[in-house]
Design a protein around this motif. Sequence first.
Motif, PDB file in Angstrom:
ATOM      1  N   PHE A   1       0.998  -1.173  -0.097  1.00  0.00           N
ATOM      2  CA  PHE A   1       0.117   0.107   0.028  1.00  0.00           C
ATOM      3  C   PHE A   1       0.947   1.243   0.103  1.00  0.00           C
ATOM      4  CE2 PHE A   1      -3.084  -2.920   1.933  1.00  0.00           C
ATOM      5  CZ  PHE A   1      -4.087  -2.927   1.042  1.00  0.00           C
ATOM      6  N   ALA A   2       2.162   1.132  -0.279  1.00  0.00           N
ATOM      7  CA  ALA A   2       2.848   2.410  -0.307  1.00  0.00           C
ATOM      8  C   ALA A   2       2.532   3.266  -1.517  1.00  0.00           C
ATOM      9  CB  ALA A   2       4.354   1.835  -0.292  1.00  0.00           C
ATOM     10  N   ASP A   3       3.144   4.310  -1.224  1.00  0.00           N
ATOM     11  CA  ASP A   3       2.670   5.319  -2.388  1.00  0.00           C
ATOM     12  C   ASP A   3       3.783   5.175  -3.646  1.00  0.00           C
ATOM     13  OD1 ASP A   3       0.536   6.610  -1.134  1.00  0.00           O
ATOM     14  OD2 ASP A   3       2.045   8.184  -0.069  1.00  0.00           O
ATOM     15  N   ALA A   4       3.287   5.424  -5.079  1.00  0.00           N
ATOM     16  CA  ALA A   4       4.127   5.243  -6.079  1.00  0.00           C
ATOM     17  C   ALA A   4       4.447   6.479  -6.564  1.00  0.00           C
ATOM     18  CB  ALA A   4       3.360   4.505  -6.980  1.00  0.00           C
ATOM     19  N   PRO A   5       5.658   6.632  -7.453  1.00  0.00           N
ATOM     20  CA  PRO A   5       5.923   7.874  -8.023  1.00  0.00           C
ATOM     21  C   PRO A   5       5.007   8.142  -9.254  1.00  0.00           C
ATOM     22  CG  PRO A   5       7.767   6.041  -8.169  1.00  0.00           C
ATOM     23  CD  PRO A   5       6.448   5.600  -7.432  1.00  0.00           C
ATOM     24  N   VAL A   6       4.955   9.460  -9.518  1.00  0.00           N
ATOM     25  CA  VAL A   6       4.030   9.993 -10.599  1.00  0.00           C
ATOM     26  C   VAL A   6       4.753   9.750 -11.633  1.00  0.00           C
ATOM     27  CG1 VAL A   6       2.552  11.520  -9.010  1.00  0.00           C
ATOM     28  CG2 VAL A   6       4.638  12.593 -10.162  1.00  0.00           C
ATOM     29  N   THR A   7       3.930   9.595 -12.920  1.00  0.00           N
ATOM     30  CA  THR A   7       4.443   9.428 -14.302  1.00  0.00           C
ATOM     31  C   THR A   7       4.864  11.135 -14.754  1.00  0.00           C
ATOM     32  OG1 THR A   7       2.450   9.811 -15.478  1.00  0.00           O
ATOM     33  CG2 THR A   7       3.195   7.704 -14.778  1.00  0.00           C
ATOM     34  N   PRO A   8       5.522  11.184 -15.827  1.00  0.00           N
ATOM     35  CA  PRO A   8       6.086  12.463 -16.074  1.00  0.00           C
ATOM     36  C   PRO A   8       4.696  13.266 -16.638  1.00  0.00           C
ATOM     37  CG  PRO A   8       7.533  11.219 -17.021  1.00  0.00           C
ATOM     38  CD  PRO A   8       6.548  10.347 -16.382  1.00  0.00           C
ATOM     39  N   ALA A   9       3.759  12.825 -17.195  1.00  0.00           N
ATOM     40  CA  ALA A   9       2.620  13.157 -17.555  1.00  0.00           C
ATOM     41  C   ALA A   9       1.721  13.776 -16.544  1.00  0.00           C
ATOM     42  CB  ALA A   9       1.656  12.355 -18.522  1.00  0.00           C
ATOM     43  N   GLU A  10       1.814  12.791 -15.550  1.00  0.00           N
ATOM     44  CA  GLU A  10       0.874  13.280 -14.216  1.00  0.00           C
ATOM     45  C   GLU A  10       1.696  14.484 -13.447  1.00  0.00           C
ATOM     46  OE1 GLU A  10      -0.874   8.859 -13.048  1.00  0.00           O
ATOM     47  OE2 GLU A  10       1.220   9.500 -12.399  1.00  0.00           O
ATOM     48  N   ALA A  11       2.849  14.481 -13.513  1.00  0.00           N
ATOM     49  CA  ALA A  11       3.836  15.399 -12.998  1.00  0.00           C
ATOM     50  C   ALA A  11       3.397  16.788 -13.602  1.00  0.00           C
ATOM     51  CB  ALA A  11       5.341  15.230 -12.796  1.00  0.00           C
TER      52      ALA A  11
END
Length: 84
Positions: A19-29
């Motif tokens: 359930f850890a948080d994940a990095p965002v994609t470049p498009a989401e960023a």
Amino acid sequence: MKYSLMAFAAVLASSTFAFADAPVTPAEADKIKAVLEALGCTGGKMEKETEGSGYFEVDDAKCKDGQYDIKLNREFKVIAMSRD
């Protein structure tokens, strides 16, 4: 008894990592940065919650009147903004 407690602890620890948080994609960023800019904020650590909600979090964003934690929904709309 001792072994069952250890097994339970191992299962609990492994499910916590799921359930850890994940990095965002470049498009989401890019979309998150646009929202932050509209709010007059910059920076912060961007993450995507992986609990199935799909929410985005920005921790420690620097805004004109202080530092905030900002939560966005899947459509990149602000749903919570709390001062740090």
